[in-house]
Design a protein around this motif. Structure first.
Motif, PDB file in Angstrom:
ATOM      1  N   GLY A 136      -3.146 -28.426  14.028  1.00 24.45           N
ATOM      2  CA  GLY A 136      -2.744 -29.753  13.577  1.00 24.45           C
ATOM      3  C   GLY A 136      -1.522 -29.627  12.675  1.00 24.45           C
ATOM      4  N   VAL A 137      -0.609 -30.582  12.811  1.00 22.27           N
ATOM      5  CA  VAL A 137       0.570 -30.578  11.943  1.00 22.27           C
ATOM      6  C   VAL A 137       0.131 -31.035  10.553  1.00 22.27           C
ATOM      7  CG1 VAL A 137       2.815 -31.654  11.523  1.00 22.27           C
ATOM      8  CG2 VAL A 137       2.131 -31.029  13.860  1.00 22.27           C
ATOM      9  N   ALA A 138       0.258 -30.136   9.571  1.00 20.09           N
ATOM     10  CA  ALA A 138      -0.216 -30.458   8.226  1.00 20.09           C
ATOM     11  C   ALA A 138       0.767 -31.341   7.469  1.00 20.09           C
ATOM     12  CB  ALA A 138      -0.482 -29.186   7.427  1.00 20.09           C
ATOM     13  N   ASP A 139       2.044 -31.116   7.690  1.00 19.69           N
ATOM     14  CA  ASP A 139       3.048 -31.968   7.064  1.00 19.69           C
ATOM     15  C   ASP A 139       4.380 -31.710   7.752  1.00 19.69           C
ATOM     16  OD1 ASP A 139       4.029 -33.913   5.391  1.00 19.69           O
ATOM     17  OD2 ASP A 139       3.973 -32.702   3.567  1.00 19.69           O
ATOM     18  N   VAL A 140       5.299 -32.639   7.528  1.00 16.50           N
ATOM     19  CA  VAL A 140       6.611 -32.562   8.146  1.00 16.50           C
ATOM     20  C   VAL A 140       7.653 -32.869   7.085  1.00 16.50           C
ATOM     21  CG1 VAL A 140       8.138 -33.883   9.664  1.00 16.50           C
ATOM     22  CG2 VAL A 140       5.922 -33.120  10.516  1.00 16.50           C
ATOM     23  N   ASP A 141       8.724 -32.106   7.076  1.00 21.61           N
ATOM     24  CA  ASP A 141       9.892 -32.421   6.254  1.00 21.61           C
ATOM     25  C   ASP A 141      11.048 -32.643   7.222  1.00 21.61           C
ATOM     26  OD1 ASP A 141      12.199 -32.419   4.734  1.00 21.61           O
ATOM     27  OD2 ASP A 141      11.456 -30.908   3.323  1.00 21.61           O
ATOM     28  N   ARG A 142      11.286 -33.901   7.546  1.00 20.70           N
ATOM     29  CA  ARG A 142      12.292 -34.195   8.583  1.00 20.70           C
ATOM     30  C   ARG A 142      13.692 -33.866   8.112  1.00 20.70           C
ATOM     31  NH1 ARG A 142       9.570 -39.403  11.585  1.00 20.70           N
ATOM     32  NH2 ARG A 142       8.201 -38.091  12.826  1.00 20.70           N
ATOM     33  N   GLY A 172     -11.550 -35.191   4.509  1.00 25.55           N
ATOM     34  CA  GLY A 172     -11.256 -33.909   5.137  1.00 25.55           C
ATOM     35  C   GLY A 172     -12.246 -32.853   4.716  1.00 25.55           C
ATOM     36  N   GLY A 173     -12.602 -31.991   5.671  1.00 24.22           N
ATOM     37  CA  GLY A 173     -13.483 -30.869   5.379  1.00 24.22           C
ATOM     38  C   GLY A 173     -12.906 -29.598   5.963  1.00 24.22           C
ATOM     39  N   GLY A 174     -13.001 -28.501   5.219  1.00 22.16           N
ATOM     40  CA  GLY A 174     -12.474 -27.231   5.702  1.00 22.16           C
ATOM     41  C   GLY A 174     -10.989 -27.352   5.996  1.00 22.16           C
ATOM     42  N   VAL A 175     -10.499 -26.612   6.998  1.00 27.62           N
ATOM     43  CA  VAL A 175      -9.070 -26.714   7.315  1.00 27.62           C
ATOM     44  C   VAL A 175      -8.742 -28.029   8.023  1.00 27.62           C
ATOM     45  CG1 VAL A 175      -8.346 -24.307   7.252  1.00 27.62           C
ATOM     46  CG2 VAL A 175      -9.387 -25.226   9.331  1.00 27.62           C
ATOM     47  N   GLY A 176      -9.762 -28.834   8.295  1.00 29.32           N
ATOM     48  CA  GLY A 176      -9.533 -30.194   8.780  1.00 29.32           C
ATOM     49  C   GLY A 176      -8.799 -31.060   7.778  1.00 29.32           C
ATOM     50  N   VAL A 177      -8.691 -30.606   6.549  1.00 37.51           N
ATOM     51  CA  VAL A 177      -7.889 -31.343   5.565  1.00 37.51           C
ATOM     52  C   VAL A 177      -6.416 -31.363   5.986  1.00 37.51           C
ATOM     53  CG1 VAL A 177      -7.159 -31.445   3.151  1.00 37.51           C
ATOM     54  CG2 VAL A 177      -9.490 -30.704   3.705  1.00 37.51           C
ATOM     55  N   ALA A 178      -5.986 -30.297   6.681  1.00 40.10           N
ATOM     56  CA  ALA A 178      -4.551 -30.105   6.928  1.00 40.10           C
ATOM     57  C   ALA A 178      -3.845 -31.328   7.526  1.00 40.10           C
ATOM     58  CB  ALA A 178      -4.331 -28.852   7.772  1.00 40.10           C
ATOM     59  N   PRO A 179      -4.299 -31.853   8.672  1.00 37.99           N
ATOM     60  CA  PRO A 179      -3.545 -32.972   9.256  1.00 37.99           C
ATOM     61  C   PRO A 179      -3.572 -34.247   8.404  1.00 37.99           C
ATOM     62  CG  PRO A 179      -5.454 -32.392  10.618  1.00 37.99           C
ATOM     63  CD  PRO A 179      -5.384 -31.384   9.532  1.00 37.99           C
ATOM     64  N   LEU A 180      -4.500 -34.289   7.459  1.00 35.22           N
ATOM     65  CA  LEU A 180      -4.596 -35.476   6.613  1.00 35.22           C
ATOM     66  C   LEU A 180      -3.563 -35.468   5.483  1.00 35.22           C
ATOM     67  CD1 LEU A 180      -8.472 -35.852   6.505  1.00 35.22           C
ATOM     68  CD2 LEU A 180      -6.834 -37.130   7.900  1.00 35.22           C
ATOM     69  N   TYR A 209      -0.286 -34.951   6.021  1.00 36.44           N
ATOM     70  CA  TYR A 209       0.801 -35.745   6.631  1.00 36.44           C
ATOM     71  C   TYR A 209       0.380 -37.208   6.763  1.00 36.44           C
ATOM     72  CZ  TYR A 209       4.584 -36.727  10.014  1.00 36.44           C
ATOM     73  OH  TYR A 209       5.674 -37.228  10.673  1.00 36.44           O
ATOM     74  N   THR A 210      -0.894 -37.424   7.075  1.00 33.78           N
ATOM     75  CA  THR A 210      -1.406 -38.787   7.198  1.00 33.78           C
ATOM     76  C   THR A 210      -1.324 -39.501   5.847  1.00 33.78           C
ATOM     77  OG1 THR A 210      -2.914 -37.931   8.880  1.00 33.78           O
ATOM     78  CG2 THR A 210      -3.363 -40.141   8.036  1.00 33.78           C
ATOM     79  N   ALA A 211      -1.694 -38.802   4.768  1.00 32.68           N
ATOM     80  CA  ALA A 211      -1.608 -39.392   3.428  1.00 32.68           C
ATOM     81  C   ALA A 211      -0.157 -39.691   3.063  1.00 32.68           C
ATOM     82  CB  ALA A 211      -2.235 -38.440   2.406  1.00 32.68           C
ATOM     83  N   ARG A 212       0.745 -38.760   3.389  1.00 35.55           N
ATOM     84  CA  ARG A 212       2.166 -39.002   3.118  1.00 35.55           C
ATOM     85  C   ARG A 212       2.649 -40.270   3.831  1.00 35.55           C
ATOM     86  NH1 ARG A 212       6.913 -36.283   2.099  1.00 35.55           N
ATOM     87  NH2 ARG A 212       6.060 -34.180   2.225  1.00 35.55           N
ATOM     88  N   TYR A 213       2.276 -40.364   5.095  1.00 33.20           N
ATOM     89  CA  TYR A 213       2.702 -41.509   5.907  1.00 33.20           C
ATOM     90  C   TYR A 213       2.237 -42.827   5.282  1.00 33.20           C
ATOM     91  CZ  TYR A 213       2.933 -44.514  10.068  1.00 33.20           C
ATOM     92  OH  TYR A 213       3.192 -45.523  10.933  1.00 33.20           O
ATOM     93  N   LEU A 214       0.961 -42.881   4.895  1.00 30.54           N
ATOM     94  CA  LEU A 214       0.421 -44.103   4.296  1.00 30.54           C
ATOM     95  C   LEU A 214       1.089 -44.394   2.955  1.00 30.54           C
ATOM     96  CD1 LEU A 214      -3.336 -43.531   5.160  1.00 30.54           C
ATOM     97  CD2 LEU A 214      -1.926 -45.437   5.981  1.00 30.54           C
TER      98      LEU A 214
END
Ligand code: FES
Length: 269
Positions: A55-61, A121-129, A131-136
């Motif tokens: 999962g993409v954890a974050d993006v710096d465009r 988020g739980g475990g490494v499932g936190v990672a994609p969240l 970027y999701t938090a940044r987006y929101l």
């Protein structure tokens, strides 16, 4: 649309015993990746492990960079952990369908009348969240999401450093009670729902964790999406190793192609 880009490792840092954070220079994929999507990466520096989804954890465009946060749990991820800055890494993506925003209330995400979003988020499932938090948070700085972080112990609180800028509050549970509330994420959810006007929940973590959380959300009539972590082999809809039958639609979904994000009611009943 999906790209294959030769990227390069910028950083590959140790976050805990078995969790690493890799920053990859891959501007074309970074320009397109949306929250909840994933990439397949392949080591181009000699060895032979299969392509793997992360999962993409974050993006710096601006910088053209992707962040991946992964647990070292086998040959492939051990090899990934051994990559050093400037080494090449092939990045295929963005793949799959990410989180959807605001569709339930009809149209664009519309602010306070939509209530607040809770990310879990739980475990490494936190990672994609992340970027999701940044987006929101970037769309609506006055109404940042709440975050329920379910981890094993205080050693995994490094996630907070990535999340705090984009969240209103982070509620922590640890299995061993070494930080936050002792127990699992589900143990903290009823209090959060009592204290806040939560209209949307987005969850990423182990299936067993997501099931209880999603069922409670559904019982309360809260729109809920889950990101399924089930192991994907090909990642592009070919091997059929990732399918499941939708509970409401009866459709045979491919997690890699139609997901990894699904409405909770398609997955749990
Ligand atoms: Fe091959 Fe989904 S991983 S079809």
């Amino acid at each position: 649309s999906m790209l294959v880009e030769m990227g390069s490792v910028v950083e590959n840092n140790i976050l805990s015993d078995d969790v690493r954070a890799m920053v990859i220079q891959a501007p074309r994929v970074a320009a397109q990746a949306e929250p909840g999507q994933f990439v397949m990466v392949k080591n181009e520096s000699g060895s032979t492990f299969l392509r793997r989804p992360f999962g993409v954890a974050d993006v710096d465009r601006e910088q053209g960079r992707l962040l991946l946060i992964y647990r070292v749990a086998g040959k492939g991820t051990r090899e990934l952990a051994g990559l050093e800055p400037t080494m090449e890494i092939s990045v295929e993506g963005p793949l799959g369908g990410g989180f959807r925003f605001g569709e339930v209330s009809g149209g664009a995400y519309s602010g306070k009348e939509d209530g607040r979003t809770l990310l879990i988020g739980g475990g490494v499932g936190v990672a994609p969240l992340i970027y999701t938090a940044r987006y929101l948070a970037e769309r609506e700085p006055e109404n940042k999401p709440l975050f329920l972080l379910g981890v094993r112990s205080a050693e995994e609180l490094f996630w907070q450093d990535y999340l705090k800028e984009f969240t209103e509050e982070i509620i922590v549970t640890t299995n061993d009670g070494s930080a936050g509330k002792k127990g699992f994420a589900i143990d903290a959810l009823p209090d959060i729902l009592a204290a806040h006007d939560i209209r949307h929940i987005k969850i990423c973590g182990p299936t067993i964790m997501m099931e209880g959380l999603a069922k409670l959300a559904m019982e309360r009539g809260i729109e809920c999406q889950v990101s399924l972590e089930k192991r994907m082999a090909c990642g592009i809809g070919v091997c059929l190793g990732c399918t499941f039958e939708g509970k409401v639609s009866g459709k045979r979904w491919k997690i890699c192609h139609d997901g990894p994000v699904f409405p909770a009611e398609e997955v749990f009943e």
